[in-house]
Design an enzyme around this catalytic site. Structure first.
Site, mmCIF file in Angstrom:
data_model
loop_
_atom_site.group_PDB
_atom_site.id
_atom_site.type_symbol
_atom_site.label_atom_id
_atom_site.label_comp_id
_atom_site.label_asym_id
_atom_site.label_seq_id
_atom_site.Cartn_x
_atom_site.Cartn_y
_atom_site.Cartn_z
ATOM 1 N N ASP A 13 0.808 -1.222 0.000
ATOM 2 C CA ASP A 13 0.000 0.000 0.000
ATOM 3 C C ASP A 13 0.844 1.277 0.000
ATOM 4 O O ASP A 13 0.465 2.268 0.607
ATOM 5 C CB ASP A 13 -0.939 -0.006 1.215
ATOM 6 N N ALA A 14 1.961 1.246 -0.703
ATOM 7 C CA ALA A 14 2.833 2.424 -0.719
ATOM 8 C C ALA A 14 2.320 3.532 -1.631
ATOM 9 O O ALA A 14 2.744 4.678 -1.530
ATOM 10 C CB ALA A 14 4.251 2.025 -1.142
ATOM 11 N N GLY A 15 1.394 3.188 -2.530
ATOM 12 C CA GLY A 15 0.859 4.195 -3.453
ATOM 13 C C GLY A 15 1.482 4.151 -4.833
ATOM 14 O O GLY A 15 1.570 5.176 -5.515
ATOM 15 N N LYS A 16 1.897 2.961 -5.283
ATOM 16 C CA LYS A 16 2.535 2.831 -6.593
ATOM 17 C C LYS A 16 1.655 3.358 -7.719
ATOM 18 O O LYS A 16 2.125 4.091 -8.588
ATOM 19 C CB LYS A 16 2.878 1.358 -6.890
ATOM 20 N N THR A 17 0.383 2.967 -7.721
ATOM 21 C CA THR A 17 -0.487 3.353 -8.833
ATOM 22 C C THR A 17 -0.754 4.854 -8.839
ATOM 23 O O THR A 17 -0.714 5.497 -9.896
ATOM 24 C CB THR A 17 -1.820 2.585 -8.763
ATOM 25 N N LYS A 38 0.759 -3.095 -16.316
ATOM 26 C CA LYS A 38 0.609 -3.752 -15.015
ATOM 27 C C LYS A 38 0.611 -5.246 -15.335
ATOM 28 O O LYS A 38 -0.445 -5.874 -15.447
ATOM 29 C CB LYS A 38 -0.707 -3.316 -14.358
ATOM 30 N N ASP A 55 -6.229 -0.870 -10.595
ATOM 31 C CA ASP A 55 -4.949 -0.197 -10.842
ATOM 32 C C ASP A 55 -4.645 -0.141 -12.337
ATOM 33 O O ASP A 55 -4.225 0.891 -12.862
ATOM 34 C CB ASP A 55 -3.811 -0.903 -10.107
ATOM 35 N N GLU A 117 4.411 -1.119 -13.836
ATOM 36 C CA GLU A 117 4.130 -1.143 -12.401
ATOM 37 C C GLU A 117 4.172 -2.574 -11.869
ATOM 38 O O GLU A 117 3.515 -3.474 -12.414
ATOM 39 C CB GLU A 117 2.759 -0.526 -12.108
ATOM 40 N N GLY A 120 2.881 -5.198 -5.235
ATOM 41 C CA GLY A 120 3.438 -5.235 -3.883
ATOM 42 C C GLY A 120 4.805 -4.582 -3.816
ATOM 43 O O GLY A 120 5.067 -3.582 -4.477
#
Length: 226
Positions: A13-17, A38, A55, A117, A120
């Protein structure tokens, strides 16, 4: 061909998208053509036209080129769990060679900036022998790290950087993405990361209620990428 980067995160949940869409929008504002992939997604939902991932759909909306969903997200898995476990549950074979082929095919479209992307964090298994991030090495693609700014992020970030470099992948830059609006000693944590990560900081995204690509792009600087 343009520049291609592999976007990874310190965790799920780091905010990649959100950051990837922001980077795509920042490139669009410079007049650049973009595409995003993706390759693997878990936690997809059934639609009339098959399994879709939120995403991947967000990436399709943010990029300037038009690709069919199956090219953007060739391996779509329904169970919202680790991809290799989800693939085993539904009887899908995931191999690095297969994903490399998918990505190379999509990347043949002429573009100025392409972003792949991950899923995880950095160490995400494809199967019992291969990691998803083998894609970055096989495609000779530098990495962009999204650091989810919250308690514990310094260790997560530095361990991820160490793993990226140990795998022989160049770290092109990183983005600080504030996940916790009440994070204690935020400025001190950010300063530590800027001092210790051996790559340019591409932006510091504050905690936002509006995470649209246009809003996020305001906080990003892609000049070193393109």
């Amino acid at each position: 061909m343009g520049k291609t980067y592999f976007v990874t995160g310190t965790d799920t949940d780091a905010g990649k998208t959100v950051v990837t869409c922001g980077l795509l929008e920042a490139a669009r504002l410079k007049g650049l053509t973009t595409l995003a992939l993706k390759p693997v997604s878990a936690g997809c939902h059934q639609t009339e036209s098959g399994l879709k991932n939120e995403d991947a759909l967000a990436l399709m909306e943010a990029m300037t080129l038009s690709l069919p969903y199956e090219q953007v997200n060739p391996l779509a898995l329904e169970p919202p769990i680790a991809p290799h476990i989800a693939a085993a549950e539904v009887g899908v074979s995931m191999t690095l060679d297969r994903l490399v082929g998918y990505c190379r095919g999509a990347l043949m479209r002429k573009n100025d900036l392409a972003l792949i992307e991950g899923a995880g964090g950095w160490r995400v298994p494809l199967n019992s022998r291969e990691m998803l991030t083998g894609l970055a090495k096989e495609l000779n693609t530098p990495a962009i790290l999204v650091v989810g700014m919250k308690l514990g992020c310094i260790s997560h970030a530095l361990l991820t950087v160490e793993a990226i470099l140990r795998d022989g992948v160049r770290l092109a830059g990183w983005v600080a993405n504030q996940m916790d609006p009440d994070m204690s000693r935020y400025d001190e944590n950010l300063a530590t990361l800027k001092n210790m990560i051996p790559a340019p900081c591409l932006g510091v995204v504050p905690f936002l209620s509006d995470t649209s690509s246009g809003r996020v792009a305001e906080y990003l600087d892609i000049s070193t990428l393109v």
